[in-house]
Enzyme design. Structure first.
Site, PDB file in Angstrom:
ATOM      1  N   ALA A  24       0.833  -1.204   0.000  1.00 10.64           N
ATOM      2  CA  ALA A  24       0.000   0.000   0.000  1.00 10.64           C
ATOM      3  C   ALA A  24       0.868   1.255   0.000  1.00 10.64           C
ATOM      4  CB  ALA A  24      -0.937  -0.012   1.211  1.00 10.64           C
ATOM      5  N   TRP A  53       5.474 -11.707   2.184  1.00 14.47           N
ATOM      6  CA  TRP A  53       5.247 -13.110   2.541  1.00 14.47           C
ATOM      7  C   TRP A  53       4.039 -13.725   1.849  1.00 14.47           C
ATOM      8  CZ3 TRP A  53       6.041 -12.873   8.609  1.00 14.47           C
ATOM      9  CH2 TRP A  53       7.349 -12.457   8.852  1.00 14.47           C
ATOM     10  N   GLY A  56      -0.166 -16.748  -2.174  1.00 15.16           N
ATOM     11  CA  GLY A  56      -1.193 -17.042  -3.182  1.00 15.16           C
ATOM     12  C   GLY A  56      -1.087 -16.092  -4.362  1.00 15.16           C
ATOM     13  N   GLY A  57      -1.449 -14.838  -4.137  1.00 13.85           N
ATOM     14  CA  GLY A  57      -1.393 -13.853  -5.208  1.00 13.85           C
ATOM     15  C   GLY A  57      -2.497 -12.833  -5.058  1.00 13.85           C
ATOM     16  N   HIS A 241      -5.581 -18.228  10.535  1.00 13.54           N
ATOM     17  CA  HIS A 241      -5.214 -19.313   9.618  1.00 13.54           C
ATOM     18  C   HIS A 241      -5.200 -20.605  10.428  1.00 13.54           C
ATOM     19  CE1 HIS A 241      -3.079 -21.738   6.725  1.00 13.54           C
ATOM     20  NE2 HIS A 241      -3.254 -20.773   5.836  1.00 13.54           N
ATOM     21  N   ARG A 287     -12.483 -22.137   6.324  1.00 10.89           N
ATOM     22  CA  ARG A 287     -11.291 -21.827   7.117  1.00 10.89           C
ATOM     23  C   ARG A 287     -11.611 -21.562   8.600  1.00 10.89           C
ATOM     24  NH1 ARG A 287      -7.117 -17.034   5.277  1.00 10.89           N
ATOM     25  NH2 ARG A 287      -6.262 -18.614   3.926  1.00 10.89           N
ATOM     26  N   HIS A 346      -3.939 -13.989  11.325  1.00  7.39           N
ATOM     27  CA  HIS A 346      -3.418 -13.927   9.960  1.00  7.39           C
ATOM     28  C   HIS A 346      -3.766 -12.624   9.253  1.00  7.39           C
ATOM     29  CE1 HIS A 346      -1.891 -15.636   6.286  1.00  7.39           C
ATOM     30  NE2 HIS A 346      -3.048 -15.567   5.667  1.00  7.39           N
ATOM     31  N   GLU A 370      -3.849  -3.016   4.830  1.00 10.61           N
ATOM     32  CA  GLU A 370      -4.478  -3.768   5.926  1.00 10.61           C
ATOM     33  C   GLU A 370      -4.835  -2.903   7.132  1.00 10.61           C
ATOM     34  OE1 GLU A 370      -2.687  -7.616   6.536  1.00 10.61           O
ATOM     35  OE2 GLU A 370      -3.787  -7.887   8.410  1.00 10.61           O
ATOM     36  N   ARG A 381     -12.523 -12.274   5.234  1.00  9.45           N
ATOM     37  CA  ARG A 381     -11.903 -11.883   3.963  1.00  9.45           C
ATOM     38  C   ARG A 381     -11.883 -13.040   2.977  1.00  9.45           C
ATOM     39  NH1 ARG A 381      -5.692 -12.269   2.655  1.00  9.45           N
ATOM     40  NH2 ARG A 381      -6.083 -14.026   4.009  1.00  9.45           N
ATOM     41  N   SER A 386      -6.852  -9.142  -0.213  1.00  7.39           N
ATOM     42  CA  SER A 386      -6.196  -8.089   0.567  1.00  7.39           C
ATOM     43  C   SER A 386      -5.139  -7.345  -0.240  1.00  7.39           C
ATOM     44  CB  SER A 386      -5.595  -8.651   1.853  1.00  7.39           C
ATOM     45  OG  SER A 386      -5.171  -9.960   1.679  1.00  7.39           O
TER      46      SER A 386
HETATM   47  C1  LIG Z   1       2.064 -15.282   5.424  1.00  6.76           C
HETATM   48  C2  LIG Z   1       1.064 -14.401   4.730  1.00  6.76           C
HETATM   49  C3  LIG Z   1       0.549 -14.770   3.481  1.00  6.76           C
HETATM   50  C4  LIG Z   1      -0.391 -13.944   2.827  1.00  6.76           C
HETATM   51  N1  LIG Z   1      -0.836 -14.289   1.571  1.00  6.76           N
HETATM   52  C5  LIG Z   1      -1.666 -13.428   0.905  1.00  6.76           C
HETATM   53  C6  LIG Z   1      -2.042 -13.687  -0.450  1.00  6.76           C
HETATM   54  O1  LIG Z   1      -1.604 -14.662  -1.064  1.00  6.76           O
HETATM   55  N2  LIG Z   1      -2.885 -12.814  -1.061  1.00  6.76           N
HETATM   56  C7  LIG Z   1      -3.392 -11.698  -0.435  1.00  6.76           C
HETATM   57  O2  LIG Z   1      -4.157 -10.937  -1.035  1.00  6.76           O
HETATM   58  N3  LIG Z   1      -3.012 -11.422   0.846  1.00  6.76           N
HETATM   59  C8  LIG Z   1      -2.163 -12.240   1.511  1.00  6.76           C
HETATM   60  N4  LIG Z   1      -1.779 -11.944   2.801  1.00  6.76           N
HETATM   61  C9  LIG Z   1      -2.203 -10.646   3.367  1.00  6.76           C
HETATM   62  C10 LIG Z   1      -1.437  -9.511   2.690  1.00  6.76           C
HETATM   63  O3  LIG Z   1      -0.100  -9.914   2.501  1.00  6.76           O
HETATM   64  C11 LIG Z   1      -1.472  -8.224   3.522  1.00  6.76           C
HETATM   65  O4  LIG Z   1      -2.793  -7.913   3.889  1.00  6.76           O
HETATM   66  C12 LIG Z   1      -0.910  -7.048   2.700  1.00  6.76           C
HETATM   67  O5  LIG Z   1       0.356  -7.387   2.188  1.00  6.76           O
HETATM   68  C13 LIG Z   1      -0.816  -5.805   3.546  1.00  6.76           C
HETATM   69  O6  LIG Z   1      -0.095  -4.824   2.837  1.00  6.76           O
HETATM   70  P1  LIG Z   1       0.196  -3.437   3.551  1.00  6.76           P
HETATM   71  O7  LIG Z   1       0.967  -2.610   2.580  1.00  6.76           O
HETATM   72  O8  LIG Z   1      -1.065  -2.894   4.081  1.00  6.76           O
HETATM   73  O9  LIG Z   1       1.070  -3.827   4.822  1.00  6.76           O
HETATM   74  P2  LIG Z   1       2.497  -4.535   4.936  1.00  6.76           P
HETATM   75  O10 LIG Z   1       2.898  -5.193   3.670  1.00  6.76           O
HETATM   76  O11 LIG Z   1       2.457  -5.382   6.164  1.00  6.76           O
HETATM   77  O12 LIG Z   1       3.484  -3.312   5.181  1.00  6.76           O
HETATM   78  C14 LIG Z   1       3.416  -2.547   6.367  1.00  6.76           C
HETATM   79  C15 LIG Z   1       4.601  -1.609   6.410  1.00  6.76           C
HETATM   80  O13 LIG Z   1       4.436  -0.689   7.483  1.00  6.76           O
HETATM   81  C16 LIG Z   1       5.637  -0.621   8.256  1.00  6.76           C
HETATM   82  N5  LIG Z   1       5.238  -0.197   9.596  1.00  6.76           N
HETATM   83  C17 LIG Z   1       4.416  -0.799  10.492  1.00  6.76           C
HETATM   84  N6  LIG Z   1       4.246  -0.017  11.577  1.00  6.76           N
HETATM   85  C18 LIG Z   1       4.963   1.110  11.373  1.00  6.76           C
HETATM   86  C19 LIG Z   1       5.179   2.299  12.129  1.00  6.76           C
HETATM   87  N7  LIG Z   1       4.600   2.494  13.321  1.00  6.76           N
HETATM   88  N8  LIG Z   1       6.007   3.240  11.622  1.00  6.76           N
HETATM   89  C20 LIG Z   1       6.605   3.072  10.413  1.00  6.76           C
HETATM   90  N9  LIG Z   1       6.413   1.971   9.638  1.00  6.76           N
HETATM   91  C21 LIG Z   1       5.600   1.005  10.112  1.00  6.76           C
HETATM   92  C22 LIG Z   1       6.250  -2.005   8.139  1.00  6.76           C
HETATM   93  O14 LIG Z   1       7.631  -1.983   8.421  1.00  6.76           O
HETATM   94  C23 LIG Z   1       5.929  -2.298   6.655  1.00  6.76           C
HETATM   95  O15 LIG Z   1       6.893  -1.652   5.843  1.00  6.76           O
HETATM   96  C24 LIG Z   1      -0.848 -12.756   3.458  1.00  6.76           C
HETATM   97  C25 LIG Z   1      -0.343 -12.390   4.707  1.00  6.76           C
HETATM   98  C26 LIG Z   1       0.617 -13.205   5.341  1.00  6.76           C
HETATM   99  C27 LIG Z   1       1.156 -12.771   6.675  1.00  6.76           C
END
Ligand SMILES: Cc1cc2nc3c(=O)[nH]c(=O)nc-3n(C[C@H](O)[C@H](O)[C@H](O)COP(=O)(O)OP(=O)(O)OC[C@H]3O[C@@H](n4cnc5c(N)ncnc54)[C@H](O)[C@@H]3O)c2cc1C
Length: 536
Positions: A24, A53, A56-57, A241, A287, A346, A370, A381, A386
């Site tokens: 994001a 991490w 799936g995709g 999960h 699930r 999860h 997220e 979900r 996501s």
């Molecule tokens: C093991 C696993 C498998 C998954 N598989 C899938 C899948 O196949 N398909 C799917 O759609 N979703 C999947 N998900 C969910 C999906 O990966 C996440 O919902 C999504 O990547 C979230 O993206 P994001 O950018 O919101 O957060 P994130 O990718 O978690 O990034 C958060 C960022 O914020 C930073 N951060 C956090 N707190 C602070 C702070 N206070 N100050 C500064 N920086 C901060 C972190 O360092 C990181 O850089 C999976 C999740 C996991 C854990």
């Protein structure tokens, strides 16, 4: 000067600040280019983000015969009555355009022999619509491509290794934020002035003792928004999960659900297949039902295992190399031995409430990924929605910010409002995470939730470490809303209210003030006894 070299002057006045270096945050920064933005990431880019991490995709109705309407219908069906249908349809309709953006940024999505995007199927999707990279490498490939694109973009300034710990506001509008160097509780805080802040800090999984999420997913972004007065939506809805591998690693590695699809069974320490008595589909039940089955076995004092010795045996390593490696590292040969498992936090369906542009209830604050709650997921979900939501809303936020007038730079007070910070008290953090798992986890009841609310409120009040205080704030939001929702719906299961109530088919909209009112009402009541194990 390259964008990494510009880290020195942290206090330089900034137009747009994005907190978070996952999908994001980085996607939003790229979409805003060439407008200058500062991206703050607690962990170095590529680490500490759930995005990296994802196995799936991304769900996208791009295959022939599929449609955005069908995708939205599947999303609505899984969300247990709480999905905002307009939002789900909008998400599905924009998927193709955002996949094209990712391709332009260099994400090498798999293609079929005709060169079209290859799509796979996942549980509860009525069509093949998951775009992926080299089997289960989607997350890694997406984040690597975006990091490269960000490092090539001179308008993006990166501040890595700093965590946002407070939002600064004036008359209900954001004017900046307070950061601190990660790993140095006694470091002086840094304040950054900005009237345009995007929170993209990921989820809350690490508030739980057993989780698949990185340490950085500790709900800090959710907490700082709530503490600044933002409206929070659906915090009680946390997806678990069912099969995290229990080999003493934190976070726990995942045993993908595809293993059960291949015939692996769930057994207890007596070798009994406990899911047979629980659901006609046994191991292939939805699930949340499987997660409750596994949780109940463990709560009843029996260990739970995923047994692939007969279904896969010697083919395990070749078919599931990642899971195989995680087990072998811990001395378990999954071809010959059952894998010890437990349900793990999860994904957070709840988060900072946002409208269709990603705007929060606070002026100058947007949230994406997220940490936000758009209404797309409801009470549960749909798999692979996501990453889609993160990318769609990151683009919408960028567009919204682009269309807004550049505000005059904010003026911050000379002194940081909360300069003091104590060391993280590790035992208190551990007990918060353990209590989230045992009292606010897969199976909940009023007594345990009330006990958790009281404990989290006390930690929040007493903590002199800001990260712990913020963790307690987020834990309190989840626990109070779970206590207040007297029904079971989607991922929220109350053993004392085991059915869905049609009258409660509405989203939760709450604030920290409302959560504290629940704390006050509970402190007037006698604590309930919670000696019985909870087994559904
Ligand atoms: C093991 C696993 C498998 C998954 N598989 C899938 C899948 O196949 N398909 C799917 O759609 N979703 C999947 N998900 C969910 C999906 O990966 C996440 O919902 C999504 O990547 C979230 O993206 P994001 O950018 O919101 O957060 P994130 O990718 O978690 O990034 C958060 C960022 O914020 C930073 N951060 C956090 N707190 C602070 C702070 N206070 N100050 C500064 N920086 C901060 C972190 O360092 C990181 O850089 C999976 C999740 C996991 C854990």
């Amino acid at each position: 000067m390259s964008n990494q070299d510009q880290n020195h002057d942290l206090t330089r006045n900034t137009d747009v600040v994005i907190v978070g270096g996952g999908l994001a945050g980085l996607f939003c920064a790229l979409k805003l280019a060439p407008r200058p933005v500062t991206v703050i990431s607690a962990a170095p880019l590529g680490q500490g983000a759930s995005t990296a991490w994802a196995q799936g995709g991304i769900a996208a109705a791009v295959a022939e015969g599929d449609s955005a309407e069908a995708h939205a219908a599947d999303t609505i069906a899984v969300g247990a009555g709480l999905v905002d249908e307009r939002i789900a349809l909008g998400l599905a309709r924009e998927a193709g355009a955002r996949i094209n953006d990712l391709l332009r940024y260099g994400v090498p999505f798999d293609r079929d022999l005709e060169g079209k995007l290859a799509v796979s199927r996942e549980a509860a999707h009525s069509a093949r619509r998951i775009v992926h990279v080299r089997g289960d490498m989607a997350g890694k490939a997406i984040i690597s491509a975006l990091i490269e694109a960000v490092r090539r973009t001179p308008s993006i300034r990166l501040i890595e290794g700093f965590a946002a710990e407070a939002l600064l506001t004036e008359d209900g509008a954001v004017i900046g934020l307070q950061l601190r160097k990660v790993g140095d509780a006694t470091a002086k805080p840094v304040t950054l002035a900005s009237r345009t802040v995007v929170l993209a800090t990921g989820g809350i999984g690490h508030l739980y003792a057993v989780t698949t999420n990185p340490t950085e997913a500790s709900g800090l972004g959710l907490a700082i928004a709530a503490r600044a007065g933002a409206v929070i939506a659906d915090p009680e809805f946390v997806q678990f999960h069912p099969t995290a591998i229990m080999v003493g690693r934190d976070p726990a590695p995942l045993a993908t659900e595809a293993l059960r699809g291949e015939g692996a069974t769930l057994i207890n320490d007596k070798g009994e297949r406990f899911m047979i008595a629980r659901h006609p589909l046994a191991e292939l039940a939805p699930r949340d039902i499987v997660a409750r089955g596994v949780f109940s076995e463990i709560a009843a004092g029996r260990d739970a295992f995923l047994d692939a010795t007969k279904a896969l045996g010697a083919h395990f390593a070749e078919k599931f190399p990642t899971v195989h490696a995680s087990c072998m590292e811990a001395g378990i040969d999954p071809a010959k031995q059952p894998i010890p498992i437990a349900p793990a936090a999860h994904y957070h369906m709840g988060g900072i409430a946002v409208d269709e542009h990603g705007r929060t209830s606070l002026k100058g604050l947007w949230a994406g990924g997220e940490v936000s709650s758009t209404g797309a997921h409801g009470a549960n979900r749909l798999a692979s929605n996501s990453l889609l939501e993160a990318v769609v809303y990151a683009a919408r936020i960028a567009e919204d910010i682009e269309g807004s007038v550049i505000a005059a730079p904010a003026r911050l007070p000379a002194e940081s409002p909360t300069p003091r910070n104590g060391a993280m008290p590790v035992p208190a953090e551990k007990s918060l995470r353990t209590m989230m798992a045992s009292h606010v986890g897969v199976i909940r009841d009023a007594g345990r939730l009330a006990e958790a609310v009281r404990v989290f409120a006390a930690i929040e009040q007493d903590a002199d470490n800001i990260a712990l205080r913020n963790m307690a704030t987020s834990a309190l939001l989840v626990a109070t809303s779970a206590w207040a929702r007297r029904e079971s719906r989607g991922a929220h299961y109350r053993i004392d209210y085991p059915t869905e109530k049609p009258a409660l088919a509405h989203r939760t909209m709450t604030t920290l003030t409302a959560a504290r009112e629940i704390v006050a009402s509970l402190s007037e009541r006698a604590p309930a006894r919670t000696a019985q194990p909870i087994v559904a």
